[in-house]
Design a protein around this motif. Structure first.
Motif, short mmCIF file in Angstrom:
data_model
loop_
_atom_site.label_atom_id
_atom_site.label_comp_id
_atom_site.label_asym_id
_atom_site.label_seq_id
_atom_site.Cartn_x
_atom_site.Cartn_y
_atom_site.Cartn_z
N TRP A 190 0.84 -1.20 0.00
CA TRP A 190 0.00 0.00 0.00
C TRP A 190 0.88 1.24 0.00
O TRP A 190 1.63 1.46 -0.94
CB TRP A 190 -0.97 -0.04 1.19
N ARG A 191 0.81 2.05 1.03
CA ARG A 191 1.45 3.35 0.97
C ARG A 191 2.98 3.25 0.89
O ARG A 191 3.63 4.15 0.37
CB ARG A 191 1.05 4.19 2.18
N SER A 192 3.57 2.17 1.36
CA SER A 192 5.02 2.01 1.26
C SER A 192 5.47 1.92 -0.19
O SER A 192 6.67 2.07 -0.48
CB SER A 192 5.47 0.75 2.01
N HIS A 193 4.52 1.65 -1.13
CA HIS A 193 4.84 1.61 -2.56
C HIS A 193 4.09 2.69 -3.35
O HIS A 193 4.60 3.15 -4.37
CB HIS A 193 4.54 0.23 -3.14
N LEU A 194 2.90 3.07 -2.91
CA LEU A 194 2.21 4.18 -3.56
C LEU A 194 2.87 5.51 -3.24
O LEU A 194 2.88 6.44 -4.04
CB LEU A 194 0.74 4.22 -3.13
N VAL A 195 3.39 5.64 -2.03
CA VAL A 195 4.20 6.75 -1.54
C VAL A 195 3.39 8.03 -1.34
O VAL A 195 3.27 8.52 -0.21
CB VAL A 195 5.41 7.03 -2.47
N TYR A 196 2.84 8.61 -2.40
CA TYR A 196 2.30 9.96 -2.33
C TYR A 196 0.95 10.00 -1.63
O TYR A 196 0.02 9.27 -1.99
CB TYR A 196 2.17 10.53 -3.74
N PRO A 197 0.78 10.85 -0.62
CA PRO A 197 -0.52 10.96 0.07
C PRO A 197 -1.65 11.37 -0.86
O PRO A 197 -2.81 10.99 -0.65
CB PRO A 197 -0.27 12.03 1.14
N ALA A 198 -1.35 12.15 -1.89
CA ALA A 198 -2.39 12.61 -2.80
C ALA A 198 -2.85 11.53 -3.76
O ALA A 198 -3.86 11.72 -4.44
CB ALA A 198 -1.88 13.82 -3.59
N LEU A 199 -2.13 10.43 -3.84
CA LEU A 199 -2.55 9.32 -4.69
C LEU A 199 -3.59 8.53 -3.92
O LEU A 199 -3.29 7.61 -3.15
CB LEU A 199 -1.35 8.43 -5.04
N ARG A 200 -4.85 8.89 -4.14
CA ARG A 200 -5.94 8.28 -3.40
C ARG A 200 -6.28 6.92 -4.00
O ARG A 200 -6.35 6.76 -5.23
CB ARG A 200 -7.17 9.19 -3.41
N ALA A 201 -6.49 5.95 -3.14
CA ALA A 201 -6.75 4.59 -3.60
C ALA A 201 -7.79 3.95 -2.70
O ALA A 201 -8.00 4.37 -1.56
CB ALA A 201 -5.46 3.76 -3.59
N ARG A 202 -8.43 2.93 -3.22
CA ARG A 202 -9.47 2.20 -2.50
C ARG A 202 -9.27 0.72 -2.77
O ARG A 202 -8.89 0.33 -3.88
CB ARG A 202 -10.85 2.66 -2.99
N ALA A 203 -9.47 -0.13 -1.78
CA ALA A 203 -9.29 -1.57 -1.94
C ALA A 203 -10.34 -2.31 -1.13
O ALA A 203 -10.91 -1.78 -0.18
CB ALA A 203 -7.89 -2.00 -1.50
N LEU A 204 -10.60 -3.54 -1.53
CA LEU A 204 -11.50 -4.40 -0.77
C LEU A 204 -10.85 -4.76 0.56
O LEU A 204 -9.65 -5.00 0.64
CB LEU A 204 -11.82 -5.67 -1.56
N THR A 205 -11.64 -4.79 1.61
CA THR A 205 -11.11 -5.07 2.95
C THR A 205 -11.48 -6.48 3.39
O THR A 205 -12.32 -7.14 2.79
CB THR A 205 -11.66 -4.06 3.96
N CYS A 206 -10.85 -6.91 4.46
CA CYS A 206 -11.14 -8.25 5.01
C CYS A 206 -11.03 -8.22 6.53
O CYS A 206 -10.31 -9.01 7.14
CB CYS A 206 -10.19 -9.30 4.43
N GLU A 207 -11.71 -7.27 7.13
CA GLU A 207 -11.69 -7.18 8.59
C GLU A 207 -12.38 -8.41 9.19
O GLU A 207 -13.43 -8.84 8.71
CB GLU A 207 -12.42 -5.92 9.04
N PRO A 208 -11.82 -9.00 10.23
CA PRO A 208 -12.44 -10.17 10.86
C PRO A 208 -13.70 -9.77 11.63
O PRO A 208 -13.90 -8.59 11.96
CB PRO A 208 -11.35 -10.69 11.80
N PRO A 209 -14.53 -10.73 11.96
CA PRO A 209 -15.79 -10.44 12.67
C PRO A 209 -15.55 -10.21 14.16
O PRO A 209 -15.86 -11.07 15.00
CB PRO A 209 -16.64 -11.68 12.42
N LEU A 210 -15.02 -9.05 14.50
CA LEU A 210 -14.71 -8.75 15.90
C LEU A 210 -15.96 -8.71 16.77
O LEU A 210 -15.88 -8.92 17.98
CB LEU A 210 -13.97 -7.42 15.99
N SER A 243 -20.26 -18.99 16.83
CA SER A 243 -21.64 -18.55 16.65
C SER A 243 -22.03 -18.66 15.18
O SER A 243 -21.18 -18.65 14.29
CB SER A 243 -21.83 -17.13 17.14
N ALA A 244 -23.33 -18.73 14.94
CA ALA A 244 -23.82 -18.80 13.56
C ALA A 244 -23.49 -17.51 12.80
O ALA A 244 -23.19 -17.54 11.60
CB ALA A 244 -25.32 -19.04 13.55
#
Length: 704
Positions: free
Chosen positions: A536-556, A562-563
């Motif tokens: 991600w940002r370690s390779h995109l570098v520039y803050p102005a380079l806005r990007a969006r990606a699919l996430t995979c947050e666990p079910p906290l 549980s079902a």
């Protein structure tokens, strides 16, 4: 009569004396091993270290592939945020939001980022070159850590087998030619740092504690130098445990064998004073590292936190680790150790087995050290086998131990001592000429050795240059495109304060699909790939380079077993979900239509009704594996992009290797252009489709 008796005696005497003269003289004793001057030993150590530093630096530059996301999201993203500020666009995953990770590792790279960026900014280098240097910097730093790990593996083997033995050199060559070591040692995994810390701590450990009291009169931990060595060992071990709590099982095993001497030979040299020193140093060093970690986390998170507890709570108590995969109990035995050792596996297995037996060729101390290391490694594997979520890199710290226990057996298999020359006149065996080693050897079975090394080199080359190279290549392409299209927005850190609002969705890519970003730049790229498929940002570098990606947050929010947890699907799962019949014919379409670009309600459509308007921000580029192209065309070819003056167009692709175990990542990684961006034919008409943008109030604004 006496004269007659004397005569035969006198007659036989010359014959006996002649036999004595004809017998070959006894061979001289072999010369003692040469004693090296301390300066020679020090120079040799420096040369080995310098060669390893150069080798791993080349290694870091050659590794151009993607392995696992933790290389970036557990270390480099929080380090980037710490170095360049909260508006830098770093992606902080749930582990950092819930304080599961220690800040010590990111702090190291954040300090390097800040120092390097200040130096580069002072020299006023061209911004793209500045970005390229920041992208390469973590690998260079990690190459130093990897070289130190190789060096300490050689030093520990030298401590065990002696300076005149060839086994330490065999351990060093195994480390250099191991494909896994080449593939992973220069990556910024916490496991890579853990491996170096562990082998360095083992090298400084006072192994005389495992000796035989009958063989020496020295009292362990009596000399100041040995106490200092113990302190270094304990400090390094404590840091390793803070970074990876499972590392504690190695040290519990070593300390347990030292105190109980179960399976060890000889009489324990430990005395009461030695035990007092040992436990005192454990307490002092452990407390010091713990205090440093707590203070660092307090400064990083802004409040008091204890990541090891959070790690145990979420991964063990809440069973969230299984959300990222479960493996059978025998995974480390059947796959883990073979993947670590590759072609050296037979020698590692022999070394583990032989270490449990007594050997006449080893001293009691050598035998006890090898047995302790082997049993500690097996104990670590046994404990981790109980945990459901398993990865090969979790047992990575055991690799130097496996190299060391295998070293004597790979040495004896591929080398042999030359036959000693025989004197032609006397028939006596001559001692070998003095060399730098008391065991001169020559290679044998060279064909098998060449095959082993060739296989290792091919594996290392393929994995580091070709296998999953696309995720790195596409980030370089996107960064170069941004530099070409937006040359006025290449600021970093505090220089980008006036553009801070532009990175709002990039800071937390899983939220805010729309939104008013308060700047002239569009959503530059949308990643429709499995979660964390690229850096991600370690390779995109520039803050102005806005990007969006699919996430995979666990079910906290769900309870274990549980079902609700069983039926939970993250964004990536929903995008790649099967249809009701179990096919993938329409995967992605429903997610795009219902979540990413939902239809505008009837009340909000206004005069855009004929365009079937949808809410959501259209990116300039879309990145995904080639299997999603039909999904994208089915969705966007309904007139959505054409009505905005654009159209889906394939721009380029990047090869991703010969195979991939994940069907979603198979094939090439492609880049498509939507044709909708500022400056396109009707790019301004994307404005009404931003969730929080206001529609134009008159026709004059439509023409802007």
């Amino acid at each position: 009569m006496l004269a007659a008796m004397d005569k035969p005696e006198n007659q036989t005497a010359p014959s006996a004396q002649k036999g004595v003269r004809d017998a070959p003289p006894p061979p001289p004793p072999p010369p003692p091993p040469p004693v090296r001057h301390p300066e020679v030993i020090s120079a040799l150590s420096r040369d080995v270290l310098h060669l390893l530093l150069a080798f791993r630096f080349i290694n870091a530059l050659c590794v151009r592939t993607f392995f696992q996301p933790d290389e970036y999201f557990q270390v480099l993203e929080p380090a980037w945020r710490l170095a360049f500020g909260g508006e830098s666009g770093a992606w902080m995953t749930w582990e950092w939001q819930h304080q599961l990770r220690s800040s010590l590792h990111p702090v190291l790279f954040a300090a390097v980022y800040r120092a390097a960026d200040a130096l580069i900014a002072y020299t006023s280098l061209f911004p793209p070159f500045r970005a390229m240097m920041l992208v390469a910097l973590p690998g260079v730093v990690q190459s130093v850590i990897a070289a130190l790990g190789d060096y300490y593996a050689w030093k520990l083997a030298t401590t065990i087998f002696g300076r005149e033995s060839n086994a330490p050199w065999a351990a060093l060559w195994m480390t250099v030619f191991n494909p896994w070591q080449w593939y992973c040692s220069t990556r910024t995994f916490s496991n890579s740092l853990e491996t170096t810390l562990t082998i360095a701590a083992l090298t400084h450990w006072p192994w005389e504690l495992l000796g035989d009291a009958k063989a020496t009169m020295d009292v362990p931990l009596e000399l100041r130098s040995r106490i200092n060595s113990l302190r270094v060992s304990l400090l390094l071990a404590a840091v390793a445990v803070i970074l990876r709590p499972t590392n504690i099982f190695i040290w519990l095993s070593i300390i347990g064998f030292t105190l109980t001497r179960v399976t060890l030979s000889g009489q324990s040299p430990l005395q009461r004073t030695s035990l007092v020193v040992l436990f005192r140093e454990i307490l002092v060093c452990g407390t010091a590292v713990l205090a440093l970690s707590v203070l660092s986390d307090r400064l990083y998170f802004g409040f008091w936190a204890f990541p090891p507890y959070k790690w145990l709570y979420f991964n063990v108590s809440q069973s969230l680790a299984v959300f990222y995969g479960q493996m059978p109990w025998h995974y480390y035995i059947v796959q883990g150790i073979p993947l670590l050792t590759t072609t050296f596996l037979p020698f590692a297995l022999v070394g583990l087995y032989k270490a449990a037996l007594s050997s006449k060729n080893l001293t009691v101390l050598q035998s006890n050290i090898l047995r302790t290391l082997s049993l500690s490694a097996l104990a670590m594997v046994a404990v981790l086998s109980v945990i459901s979520h398993k990865e090969v890199r979790f047992i990575y710290p055991l690799l130097p131990i496996l190299h060391i226990v295998a070293a004597p057996y790979i040495t004896s298999f591929f080398t042999t001592r030359p036959t000693a020359p025989v004197d032609a006149d006397s028939g006596a065996t001559q001692p070998p000429p003095p060399t730098t080693s008391s065991r001169p050897v020559k290679l044998r079975r060279t064909f098998q050795l060449a095959n082993i090394l060739s296989i290792n080199l091919l594996l290392a080359g393929y994995l580091s240059v070709f296998h999953q190279v696309a995720p790195i290549s596409v980030m370089n392409f996107l960064r170069a495109e941004f530099e070409r299209i937006h040359p006025d927005y290449l600021a970093l850190g505090h220089e980008a304060a006036n553009l801070s609002s532009l990175a709002s969705t990039a800071t937390n890519p899983g939220t805010g699909i729309g939104g008013d970003h308060g700047g002239p730049l569009e959503l530059f790229v949308l990643f429709l790939t499995p979660c964390h498929s690229t850096p991600w940002r370690s390779h995109l570098v520039y803050p102005a380079l806005r990007a969006r990606a699919l996430t995979c947050e666990p079910p906290l929010h769900t309870a274990p077993d549980s079902a609700e947890r069983d039926n939970y699907l993250d964004e990536a799962d929903r995008f790649y979900a099967r249809d009701d019949h179990g096919y993938f014919s329409d995967y992605g379409s429903r997610f795009l239509a219902n979540e990413m670009f939902p239809s505008v309600s009837e009340d909000d459509r206004g005069k855009q009704k004929s365009l079937q308007p949808r809410r959501g921000e259209i990116p300039r580029y879309i990145v995904g594996f080639e299997g999603i192209e039909s999904t994208l065309r089915d969705f966007f070819d309904d007139g959505m992009l054409h009505a905005m003056g654009g159209g889906l167009q394939h721009i380029t692709w990047f090869d991703n290797g010969l195979f991939n175990e994940d069907w979603r990542r198979r094939g090439r990684l492609s880049v498509w252009s939507t044709g909708v961006h500022p400056g396109s034919a009707r790019g301004v008409e994307m404005m009404p489709w931003h969730g929080s943008r206001k529609e134009p109030e008159d026709e004059s604004k439509d023409e802007l």
